[in-house]
Write a protein that holds these residues in place. Structure first.
Motif, PDB file in Angstrom:
ATOM      1  N   LEU A 186      70.557  63.715 -13.907  1.00 25.62           N
ATOM      2  CA  LEU A 186      71.890  64.302 -13.729  1.00 25.62           C
ATOM      3  C   LEU A 186      71.843  65.743 -14.232  1.00 25.62           C
ATOM      4  O   LEU A 186      72.374  66.074 -15.308  1.00 25.62           O
ATOM      5  CB  LEU A 186      72.942  63.507 -14.503  1.00 25.62           C
ATOM      6  CG  LEU A 186      73.209  62.071 -14.058  1.00 25.62           C
ATOM      7  CD1 LEU A 186      74.144  61.366 -15.043  1.00 25.62           C
ATOM      8  CD2 LEU A 186      73.821  62.058 -12.642  1.00 25.62           C
ATOM      9  N   PRO A 187      71.200  66.641 -13.503  1.00 25.15           N
ATOM     10  CA  PRO A 187      71.006  68.012 -13.997  1.00 25.15           C
ATOM     11  C   PRO A 187      72.317  68.742 -14.277  1.00 25.15           C
ATOM     12  O   PRO A 187      72.346  69.658 -15.101  1.00 25.15           O
ATOM     13  CB  PRO A 187      70.211  68.687 -12.873  1.00 25.15           C
ATOM     14  CG  PRO A 187      70.428  67.827 -11.667  1.00 25.15           C
ATOM     15  CD  PRO A 187      70.597  66.440 -12.171  1.00 25.15           C
ATOM     16  N   GLU A 188      73.387  68.328 -13.634  1.00 22.10           N
ATOM     17  CA  GLU A 188      74.665  69.007 -13.856  1.00 22.10           C
ATOM     18  C   GLU A 188      75.190  68.812 -15.277  1.00 22.10           C
ATOM     19  O   GLU A 188      75.969  69.636 -15.778  1.00 22.10           O
ATOM     20  CB  GLU A 188      75.708  68.527 -12.839  1.00 22.10           C
ATOM     21  CG  GLU A 188      76.104  67.060 -12.938  1.00 22.10           C
ATOM     22  CD  GLU A 188      75.174  66.126 -12.173  1.00 22.10           C
ATOM     23  OE1 GLU A 188      75.536  64.941 -12.021  1.00 22.10           O
ATOM     24  OE2 GLU A 188      74.080  66.592 -11.763  1.00 22.10           O
TER      25      GLU A 188
ATOM     26  N   PHE B  84      66.239  65.921 -20.930  1.00 20.06           N
ATOM     27  CA  PHE B  84      66.835  64.582 -20.883  1.00 20.06           C
ATOM     28  C   PHE B  84      67.760  64.447 -19.678  1.00 20.06           C
ATOM     29  O   PHE B  84      67.716  63.440 -18.948  1.00 20.06           O
ATOM     30  CB  PHE B  84      67.595  64.323 -22.183  1.00 20.06           C
ATOM     31  CG  PHE B  84      68.284  62.995 -22.259  1.00 20.06           C
ATOM     32  CD1 PHE B  84      67.566  61.820 -22.429  1.00 20.06           C
ATOM     33  CD2 PHE B  84      69.675  62.913 -22.163  1.00 20.06           C
ATOM     34  CE1 PHE B  84      68.214  60.590 -22.506  1.00 20.06           C
ATOM     35  CE2 PHE B  84      70.325  61.687 -22.247  1.00 20.06           C
ATOM     36  CZ  PHE B  84      69.595  60.519 -22.413  1.00 20.06           C
ATOM     37  N   CYS B  85      68.588  65.462 -19.446  1.00 20.19           N
ATOM     38  CA  CYS B  85      69.533  65.406 -18.322  1.00 20.19           C
ATOM     39  C   CYS B  85      68.811  65.417 -16.980  1.00 20.19           C
ATOM     40  O   CYS B  85      69.160  64.645 -16.072  1.00 20.19           O
ATOM     41  CB  CYS B  85      70.497  66.594 -18.396  1.00 20.19           C
ATOM     42  SG  CYS B  85      71.637  66.538 -19.787  1.00 20.19           S
ATOM     43  N   THR B  86      67.807  66.282 -16.849  1.00 20.41           N
ATOM     44  CA  THR B  86      67.171  66.454 -15.543  1.00 20.41           C
ATOM     45  C   THR B  86      66.136  65.377 -15.239  1.00 20.41           C
ATOM     46  O   THR B  86      66.071  64.865 -14.111  1.00 20.41           O
ATOM     47  CB  THR B  86      66.507  67.841 -15.471  1.00 20.41           C
ATOM     48  OG1 THR B  86      65.590  67.991 -16.564  1.00 20.41           O
ATOM     49  CG2 THR B  86      67.558  68.948 -15.560  1.00 20.41           C
ATOM     50  N   GLN B  87      65.322  64.984 -16.222  1.00 21.21           N
ATOM     51  CA  GLN B  87      64.204  64.089 -15.947  1.00 21.21           C
ATOM     52  C   GLN B  87      64.480  62.625 -16.283  1.00 21.21           C
ATOM     53  O   GLN B  87      63.890  61.739 -15.675  1.00 21.21           O
ATOM     54  CB  GLN B  87      62.969  64.559 -16.726  1.00 21.21           C
ATOM     55  CG  GLN B  87      62.454  65.925 -16.300  1.00 21.21           C
ATOM     56  CD  GLN B  87      61.159  66.286 -17.004  1.00 21.21           C
ATOM     57  OE1 GLN B  87      60.366  65.417 -17.370  1.00 21.21           O
ATOM     58  NE2 GLN B  87      60.936  67.576 -17.194  1.00 21.21           N
ATOM     59  N   VAL B  88      65.334  62.371 -17.256  1.00 19.55           N
ATOM     60  CA  VAL B  88      65.580  60.984 -17.656  1.00 19.55           C
ATOM     61  C   VAL B  88      66.834  60.452 -16.960  1.00 19.55           C
ATOM     62  O   VAL B  88      66.788  59.451 -16.241  1.00 19.55           O
ATOM     63  CB  VAL B  88      65.710  60.867 -19.192  1.00 19.55           C
ATOM     64  CG1 VAL B  88      65.982  59.400 -19.586  1.00 19.55           C
ATOM     65  CG2 VAL B  88      64.445  61.368 -19.873  1.00 19.55           C
TER      66      VAL B  88
END
Length: 309
Positions: A180-182, A173-177
């Motif tokens: 915001l990978p952090e 969810f953080c990386t692809q949606v």
């Protein structure tokens, strides 16, 4: 009617059927194969036996309202869930009784309480609060104990429902949606319990990210990431739902006011086609029913003349 009936269902006030001679005890000897199903608000005994019971009142007594709605405002269900639950348990018990009668040759008495039916449906929040534990809080359309899981507004003003079930989905969810990978390694959100505790802070970050996307773009990203999601449809959207259309779930039935669309019964059986007859006009079948019961046409006309039918 009872001579040919398999089942008698009644939801009069407790004791009323007995006064009319329609209790199971009054009928069982003359009609040993008859199944009698009594539906009431609270059952045939106990201190609540004679209390009036409407759908919303049972929603309240069963604890449903206590876990539904916003923190400062409980909300009822949008459909008559207490009535429906009692009807469903009546149906399932009647079907079981018919199977039993096929083996024993005898009918039986079934008693269904609206309160007991609804409390059965409340098992998850009920056991959540077992032995004095805190019950799940009212959280509107959001999940009370998982975050993010609930409604979020996209940049076009439309609402999208989504739900994360595990830490792998949180990473995706953080990386692809959100892109915001952090956030995936942010200690404030490193577990579901921490995300739930910091839901206001996390919601602000999600809202900021979703504001740049239309609902269709957001759903496309969620689908690509295999994150569970749904559109928050209104009734007009449901009439036009592409899945229902693609599966051919609509048919047409006649009514006295002309044909209307109708949803086929849930549960697709490959051995028969569900019967969907026309909606009858008021009194359309009165003569046929009375003739079947042994009344002749002259007697029916006399009933009609005095306004009985």
């Amino acid at each position: 009617l009872l001579e040919q009936a398999d089942v008698l269902v009644q939801n009069l006030a407790p004791g009323a059927a007995a006064r009319l001679g329609l209790s199971y005890e009054a009928l069982r000897e003359r009609h040993p194969q008859l199944i009698v199903c009594d539906i009431s608000g609270y059952g045939s005994d106990g201190p609540y036996r004679d209390k009036k019971a409407y759908d919303l009142l049972i929603q309240s007594e069963s604890g449903f309202l206590s876990v539904t709605g916003l923190p400062d405002a409980p909300a009822k269900a949008g459909c008559s869930v207490a009535d429906i639950s009692a009807g469903m348990y009546a149906q399932s018990n009647i079907l079981a009784a018919l199977l039993q009668r096929g083996k024993s040759g005898r009918g039986c008495h079934i008693e269904v309480s609206m309160l007991e039916s609804m409390v059965e449906w409340m098992s998850y929040p009920l056991y959540y609060a077992f032995d004095g534990a805190a019950p799940p809080p009212r959280a509107g359309a959001a999940h009370a104990t998982i975050f993010p899981y609930g409604p979020f507004r996209a940049g076009d003003g439309k609402t999208v429902m989504l739900g994360l079930q595990n830490e792998r989905e949180w990473q995706v969810f953080c990386t692809q949606v959100l892109e915001l990978p952090e956030l995936a390694s942010d200690a404030r959100f490193s577990s579901n319990s921490r995300r739930t505790q910091a839901r206001d802070e996390l919601r602000a970050l999600i809202d900021e990210g979703f504001a740049r996307l239309s609902s269709e773009q957001l759903i496309a990203r969620l689908d690509a990431a295999q994150i569970a999601n749904a559109r928050m449809n209104d009734m007009h959207d449901v009439w036009e739902h592409p899945q229902l259309k693609a599966r051919g779930r609509w048919t047409e039935v006649d009514t006295p006011c002309g044909p209307i669309p109708a949803l086929l019964p849930p549960g697709e059986v490959d051995s028969f086609t569900p019967r969907m007859d026309a909606v009858p006009a008021l009194g359309q079948h009165s003569d046929a029913i009375l003739l079947e019961l042994g009344w002749d046409q002259a007697a029916i006309e006399r009933l009609r003349a005095v306004g009985a039918v």
